[in-house]
Design a protein around this motif. Structure first.
Motif, PDB file in Angstrom:
ATOM      1  N   ALA A 133      11.707  -9.098   3.826  1.00 40.06           N
ATOM      2  CA  ALA A 133      12.547  -8.616   4.913  1.00 40.06           C
ATOM      3  C   ALA A 133      13.937  -9.247   4.847  1.00 40.06           C
ATOM      4  N   GLU A 134      13.992 -10.535   4.605  1.00 40.68           N
ATOM      5  CA  GLU A 134      15.268 -11.237   4.549  1.00 40.68           C
ATOM      6  C   GLU A 134      16.133 -10.776   3.378  1.00 40.68           C
ATOM      7  N   ARG A 135      15.504 -10.348   2.297  1.00 44.28           N
ATOM      8  CA  ARG A 135      16.246  -9.915   1.105  1.00 44.28           C
ATOM      9  C   ARG A 135      16.299  -8.399   0.950  1.00 44.28           C
ATOM     10  N   GLU A 136      15.779  -7.711   1.954  1.00 41.53           N
ATOM     11  CA  GLU A 136      15.810  -6.241   2.006  1.00 41.53           C
ATOM     12  C   GLU A 136      15.186  -5.621   0.753  1.00 41.53           C
ATOM     13  N   LEU A 137      13.959  -6.065   0.456  1.00 40.93           N
ATOM     14  CA  LEU A 137      13.226  -5.580  -0.707  1.00 40.93           C
ATOM     15  C   LEU A 137      12.073  -4.676  -0.265  1.00 40.93           C
ATOM     16  N   PRO A 138      11.935  -3.478  -0.840  1.00 42.37           N
ATOM     17  CA  PRO A 138      10.791  -2.613  -0.536  1.00 42.37           C
ATOM     18  C   PRO A 138       9.483  -3.320  -0.887  1.00 42.37           C
ATOM     19  N   LEU A 139       8.472  -3.098  -0.065  1.00 41.60           N
ATOM     20  CA  LEU A 139       7.220  -3.844  -0.205  1.00 41.60           C
ATOM     21  C   LEU A 139       6.022  -2.946   0.057  1.00 41.60           C
ATOM     22  N   LEU A 140       4.996  -3.129  -0.766  1.00 42.99           N
ATOM     23  CA  LEU A 140       3.673  -2.554  -0.537  1.00 42.99           C
ATOM     24  C   LEU A 140       2.688  -3.713  -0.483  1.00 42.99           C
ATOM     25  N   ALA A 141       1.788  -3.696   0.483  1.00 42.80           N
ATOM     26  CA  ALA A 141       0.860  -4.806   0.639  1.00 42.80           C
ATOM     27  C   ALA A 141      -0.586  -4.325   0.627  1.00 42.80           C
ATOM     28  N   SER A 142      -1.412  -5.032  -0.103  1.00 37.59           N
ATOM     29  CA  SER A 142      -2.840  -4.736  -0.147  1.00 37.59           C
ATOM     30  C   SER A 142      -3.571  -5.521   0.930  1.00 37.59           C
ATOM     31  N   LYS A 179     -12.291   5.979   1.618  1.00 39.69           N
ATOM     32  CA  LYS A 179     -11.763   5.563   2.913  1.00 39.69           C
ATOM     33  C   LYS A 179     -10.418   4.843   2.789  1.00 39.69           C
ATOM     34  N   LEU A 180      -9.942   4.622   1.576  1.00 38.83           N
ATOM     35  CA  LEU A 180      -8.674   3.930   1.376  1.00 38.83           C
ATOM     36  C   LEU A 180      -7.512   4.821   1.781  1.00 38.83           C
ATOM     37  N   LYS A 181      -6.497   4.221   2.392  1.00 42.68           N
ATOM     38  CA  LYS A 181      -5.319   4.990   2.801  1.00 42.68           C
ATOM     39  C   LYS A 181      -4.120   4.064   2.995  1.00 42.68           C
ATOM     40  N   PHE A 182      -2.937   4.644   2.871  1.00 38.14           N
ATOM     41  CA  PHE A 182      -1.697   3.929   3.143  1.00 38.14           C
ATOM     42  C   PHE A 182      -1.311   4.153   4.602  1.00 38.14           C
ATOM     43  N   ALA A 183      -0.794   3.110   5.238  1.00 34.99           N
ATOM     44  CA  ALA A 183      -0.402   3.230   6.640  1.00 34.99           C
ATOM     45  C   ALA A 183       0.507   2.068   7.011  1.00 34.99           C
ATOM     46  N   ASP A 184       1.210   2.220   8.116  1.00 39.06           N
ATOM     47  CA  ASP A 184       1.904   1.090   8.716  1.00 39.06           C
ATOM     48  C   ASP A 184       0.834   0.130   9.229  1.00 39.06           C
ATOM     49  N   ILE A 185       1.105  -1.146   9.164  1.00 35.95           N
ATOM     50  CA  ILE A 185       0.120  -2.139   9.584  1.00 35.95           C
ATOM     51  C   ILE A 185      -0.323  -1.906  11.030  1.00 35.95           C
ATOM     52  N   ARG A 186       0.546  -1.310  11.849  1.00 35.35           N
ATOM     53  CA  ARG A 186       0.186  -1.054  13.248  1.00 35.35           C
ATOM     54  C   ARG A 186      -0.895   0.002  13.384  1.00 35.35           C
ATOM     55  N   ASP A 187      -1.099   0.804  12.349  1.00 39.49           N
ATOM     56  CA  ASP A 187      -2.041   1.921  12.420  1.00 39.49           C
ATOM     57  C   ASP A 187      -3.345   1.651  11.673  1.00 39.49           C
ATOM     58  N   THR A 188      -3.625   0.390  11.365  1.00 39.14           N
ATOM     59  CA  THR A 188      -4.846   0.042  10.635  1.00 39.14           C
ATOM     60  C   THR A 188      -6.010  -0.179  11.598  1.00 39.14           C
ATOM     61  N   SER A 189      -7.229  -0.063  11.055  1.00 35.91           N
ATOM     62  CA  SER A 189      -8.427  -0.258  11.883  1.00 35.91           C
ATOM     63  C   SER A 189      -9.604  -0.660  10.995  1.00 35.91           C
ATOM     64  N   PHE A 190     -10.574  -1.338  11.587  1.00 32.29           N
ATOM     65  CA  PHE A 190     -11.812  -1.745  10.916  1.00 32.29           C
ATOM     66  C   PHE A 190     -11.571  -2.589   9.661  1.00 32.29           C
ATOM     67  N   CYS A 191     -10.455  -3.292   9.609  1.00 34.64           N
ATOM     68  CA  CYS A 191     -10.137  -4.166   8.471  1.00 34.64           C
ATOM     69  C   CYS A 191      -9.822  -5.543   9.032  1.00 34.64           C
ATOM     70  N   PRO A 192     -10.712  -6.518   8.848  1.00 32.16           N
ATOM     71  CA  PRO A 192     -10.489  -7.849   9.423  1.00 32.16           C
ATOM     72  C   PRO A 192      -9.165  -8.485   8.998  1.00 32.16           C
ATOM     73  N   GLY A 245       7.629  -2.472  10.122  1.00 33.93           N
ATOM     74  CA  GLY A 245       7.856  -1.676   8.922  1.00 33.93           C
ATOM     75  C   GLY A 245       7.051  -2.119   7.726  1.00 33.93           C
ATOM     76  N   LEU A 246       5.905  -2.771   7.963  1.00 32.07           N
ATOM     77  CA  LEU A 246       5.063  -3.232   6.863  1.00 32.07           C
ATOM     78  C   LEU A 246       4.088  -2.122   6.448  1.00 32.07           C
ATOM     79  N   GLU A 247       4.222  -1.638   5.228  1.00 34.06           N
ATOM     80  CA  GLU A 247       3.334  -0.600   4.709  1.00 34.06           C
ATOM     81  C   GLU A 247       2.198  -1.243   3.928  1.00 34.06           C
ATOM     82  N   VAL A 248       0.967  -0.830   4.221  1.00 32.93           N
ATOM     83  CA  VAL A 248      -0.198  -1.459   3.601  1.00 32.93           C
ATOM     84  C   VAL A 248      -1.159  -0.405   3.071  1.00 32.93           C
TER      85      VAL A 248
END
Length: 251
Positions: free
Chosen positions: A138-147, A158-171, A187-190
């Protein structure tokens, strides 16, 4: 004459797409089941510069799911093995392999010393390290994908890409989602799975190795999916996302 290694890619991406990939730099953090598969797929996909980081060595328990884990590689550094594999896949690729553990305190020092990436792919499994990486991006304005987590999950559909706010059933996503709110990180995409975790029977001991099972196919599929989305975006087939945003903390 163009290499035949890329002939099948050229049919789909064209010369412009291959040139875009050859000129791209991707940073893959963590070379376990997800990260090793991701880095290998990026190398096969024609990414010109790969920066890979992992401070660990191969353990026998890694063999069931990690691309670089074999009986013959037990005890060897994962970063070194990944460098060798990438060179064997694409000798023209430029590889920077860092045998380094990230901590919350050294993320900036370690990552700033590496080539600046066009895309960062987080395949680490430790919460504090992941959050530090997100803030760095975020500080360096770099695009990011997170597993997110693959432990105790069985169904790759059942795998899918989503904003971290829209995740469920994943501890793991639940913890990351809460910490992102605390830090003002948006803005974290996972990549996550909304499959309910398989319940592992355990008696007494609750170590990671005794409670978090992993199927042979789940982490590699996740790595392939991360690489696939990155390749489509780097070639312009899909729009590149905005970097995550870190809200300034109040004094």
């Amino acid at each position: 004459m163009p290499s035949e290694r890329l002939a099948r890619l050229r049919l789909l991406l064209g010369d412009d797409g291959l040139a875009a990939l050859e000129g791209s730099t991707v940073l893959v953090l963590g070379l376990g089941g997800v990260g090793s598969a991701c880095a290998a797929a990026l190398a096969r996909g024609g990414v010109g510069t790969l920066v890979v980081l992992d401070g660990d060595t191969v353990d026998e328990s890694n063999i069931n799911r990690q691309t670089i884990a074999f009986v013959s590689t037990v005890g060897r550094p994962k970063a070194e093995l990944m460098r060798e594999m990438i060179a064997d896949i694409n000798p023209d690729a430029r590889v920077v392999a860092a045998k380094q553990f990230l901590t919350r305190g050294n993320v900036s020092e370690v990552l700033d010393a590496l080539p600046r990436p066009d895309y960062v792919i987080d395949c680490i499994d430790t919460v504090s390290q992941k959050l530090a990486v997100y803030e760095w991006c975020a500080e360096r304005e770099l695009p990011l994908l997170a597993s997110m987590g693959a432990a105790n999950k069985l169904d790759p559909t059942k795998l899918k890409f989503a904003d971290i706010r829209d995740t469920s059933f994943c501890p793991l996503s639940q913890v990351i989602r809460r910490e992102c709110r605390v830090r003002g990180l948006t803005g974290l995409e996972v990549l996550f799975t909304d499959e309910r975790p398989f319940k592992v029977e355990h008696t007494g001991a609750r170590t990671k190795g005794e409670t978090l099972g992993s199927m042979s196919y789940m982490p590699p599929i996740m790595g392939q999916m991360l690489a696939g989305l990155a390749i489509r975006r780097l070639t312009g087939m899909e729009a590149m996302p905005k970097p995550p945003v870190l809200r300034p903390r109040m004094a």
